[in-house]
Write a protein that holds these residues in place. Structure first.
Motif, PDB file in Angstrom:
ATOM      1  N   ASP A   1      -1.494   6.052   5.179  1.00  0.00           N
ATOM      2  CA  ASP A   1      -1.647   5.010   4.170  1.00  0.00           C
ATOM      3  C   ASP A   1      -2.621   5.542   3.124  1.00  0.00           C
ATOM      4  O   ASP A   1      -3.701   6.039   3.463  1.00  0.00           O
ATOM      5  CB  ASP A   1      -2.207   3.724   4.781  1.00  0.00           C
TER       6      ASP A   1
ATOM      7  N   PRO B   1       6.520   3.701  -1.872  1.00  0.00           N
ATOM      8  CA  PRO B   1       5.717   2.554  -2.312  1.00  0.00           C
ATOM      9  C   PRO B   1       4.976   1.870  -1.154  1.00  0.00           C
ATOM     10  O   PRO B   1       3.914   1.294  -1.353  1.00  0.00           O
ATOM     11  CB  PRO B   1       6.746   1.604  -2.935  1.00  0.00           C
ATOM     12  N   SER B   2       5.548   1.943   0.056  1.00  0.00           N
ATOM     13  CA  SER B   2       4.928   1.304   1.217  1.00  0.00           C
ATOM     14  C   SER B   2       5.542   1.885   2.493  1.00  0.00           C
ATOM     15  O   SER B   2       6.567   2.584   2.448  1.00  0.00           O
ATOM     16  CB  SER B   2       5.168  -0.216   1.190  1.00  0.00           C
ATOM     17  N   TYR B   3       4.921   1.574   3.631  1.00  0.00           N
ATOM     18  CA  TYR B   3       5.451   2.016   4.923  1.00  0.00           C
ATOM     19  C   TYR B   3       6.836   1.414   5.155  1.00  0.00           C
ATOM     20  O   TYR B   3       7.745   2.088   5.661  1.00  0.00           O
ATOM     21  CB  TYR B   3       4.491   1.595   6.040  1.00  0.00           C
ATOM     22  N   GLU B   4       6.992   0.146   4.778  1.00  0.00           N
ATOM     23  CA  GLU B   4       8.284  -0.534   4.987  1.00  0.00           C
ATOM     24  C   GLU B   4       9.405   0.155   4.201  1.00  0.00           C
ATOM     25  O   GLU B   4      10.528   0.323   4.709  1.00  0.00           O
ATOM     26  CB  GLU B   4       8.168  -2.007   4.562  1.00  0.00           C
ATOM     27  N   GLU B   5       9.088   0.584   2.972  1.00  0.00           N
ATOM     28  CA  GLU B   5      10.094   1.287   2.177  1.00  0.00           C
ATOM     29  C   GLU B   5      10.416   2.652   2.786  1.00  0.00           C
ATOM     30  O   GLU B   5      11.554   3.123   2.731  1.00  0.00           O
ATOM     31  CB  GLU B   5       9.595   1.463   0.739  1.00  0.00           C
TER      32      GLU B   5
ATOM     33  N   THR C   1      14.266   5.422  -1.224  1.00  0.00           N
ATOM     34  CA  THR C   1      13.066   4.700  -1.645  1.00  0.00           C
ATOM     35  C   THR C   1      11.896   5.645  -1.883  1.00  0.00           C
ATOM     36  O   THR C   1      10.835   5.207  -2.323  1.00  0.00           O
ATOM     37  CB  THR C   1      12.670   3.653  -0.583  1.00  0.00           C
TER      38      THR C   1
ATOM     39  N   MET D   1       0.843  -1.191   0.000  1.00  0.00           N
ATOM     40  CA  MET D   1       0.000   0.000   0.000  1.00  0.00           C
ATOM     41  C   MET D   1       0.880   1.244   0.000  1.00  0.00           C
ATOM     42  O   MET D   1       1.827   1.350   0.772  1.00  0.00           O
ATOM     43  CB  MET D   1      -0.899  -0.004   1.246  1.00  0.00           C
ATOM     44  N   THR D   2       0.572   2.187  -0.897  1.00  0.00           N
ATOM     45  CA  THR D   2       1.346   3.425  -0.964  1.00  0.00           C
ATOM     46  C   THR D   2       1.264   4.169   0.364  1.00  0.00           C
ATOM     47  O   THR D   2       0.218   4.208   1.005  1.00  0.00           O
ATOM     48  CB  THR D   2       0.814   4.320  -2.100  1.00  0.00           C
ATOM     49  N   PHE D   3       2.390   4.740   0.746  1.00  0.00           N
ATOM     50  CA  PHE D   3       2.504   5.436   2.033  1.00  0.00           C
ATOM     51  C   PHE D   3       2.957   6.868   1.773  1.00  0.00           C
ATOM     52  O   PHE D   3       3.818   7.124   0.917  1.00  0.00           O
ATOM     53  CB  PHE D   3       3.515   4.707   2.915  1.00  0.00           C
TER      54      PHE D   3
ATOM     55  N   GLU E   1       6.204  10.691  -0.858  1.00  0.00           N
ATOM     56  CA  GLU E   1       5.494   9.448  -1.181  1.00  0.00           C
ATOM     57  C   GLU E   1       6.470   8.280  -1.278  1.00  0.00           C
ATOM     58  O   GLU E   1       7.578   8.428  -1.806  1.00  0.00           O
ATOM     59  CB  GLU E   1       4.738   9.611  -2.498  1.00  0.00           C
TER      60      GLU E   1
END
Length: 235
Positions: free
Chosen positions: A91, A56-60, A33, A1-3, A54
């Motif tokens: 999110d 790609p994800s919270y992890e990135e 990232t 999910m984009t973050f 922005e």
């Protein structure tokens, strides 16, 4: 999910902060990232800025935060702020590409049945159309309507959108055009033939979401061949 992370700060030293961000972009090349970064200035408060980053994800985003360059420049950024910046972690639950949708609606409108509707909701009044097949660009609403009516009187057609890429105020659309030759086209009388061609159109949009300019590339030679216009030239 984009973050997305929102960084809210106040500073009277924005020029220095801007140079700091340039340094971060240079130093993290190939390692960061983050995929998109926007900084907005509050129109009612010249010292108030919001940065939107922005991932790609919270992890990135966490990977990005743990880069030594990010940590070092963050400390320098805090020192330039008039007060401690605040962070909001989001999110993304809806991401609407509005220019993409407008470009798609433009092609759907061109291939629509019946009379060509008003295009004021899609194009600016002084729209500028670049078509290398034409000796002159079509400039203005009246000129582009004449160009479109020429195609619509010669063919019943529709576009299939194969791909779209948006960047900034531009949308690039790769399309397939399918038509039936029903009327005169460049001196070629109606043949009733079913024809097709592929092409790409780049469109520039205004801040209000209307198309300002368009650049076309398409296989017009292939279309003429399908209509039989090149038969006498073949060996």
């Amino acid at each position: 999910m984009t973050f997305v992370q929102l960084i809210d700060c106040r500073t009277s030293r924005f020029d220095e902060m801007n140079r700091l961000m340039d340094r971060w972009v240079e130093q993290t090349k190939g390692k960061r990232t983050a995929t998109h970064d926007i900084i907005g200035s509050d129109r009612s408060d010249a010292s108030h800025f919001i940065e939107i980053v922005e991932f790609p994800s919270y992890e990135e985003a966490m990977r990005n935060s743990h880069l030594p360059e990010t940590d070092r420049i963050f400390q320098e950024m805090v020192a330039l702020c008039d007060e401690t910046p605040t962070f909001t972690d989001l999110d993304v639950v809806r991401d609407e590409q509005l220019y993409d949708a407008s470009a798609r609606r433009f092609f759907e409108t061109l291939g629509g049945k019946g009379e060509l509707p008003p295009l004021n909701d899609l194009l600016v009044e002084d729209y500028h159309d670049h078509d290398p097949s034409n000796p002159q660009d079509a400039i203005g609403m009246d000129a582009i309507r004449r160009e479109l009516e020429m195609w619509r009187s010669a063919f019943d057609f529709s576009f299939t959108i194969e791909d779209q890429v948006a960047q900034g105020d531009r949308v690039c659309t790769r399309w397939t055009w399918n038509g039936t030759h029903k009327g005169d086209f460049l001196g070629i009388a109606a043949t009733g033939k079913k024809v097709s061609m592929t092409g790409t159109t780049v469109q520039r949009f205004s801040a209000e979401g209307k198309i300002v300019e368009g650049w076309w590339q398409y296989d017009r030679l292939g279309l003429m061949a399908q209509l039989g216009a090149l038969e006498g030239l073949e060996r």
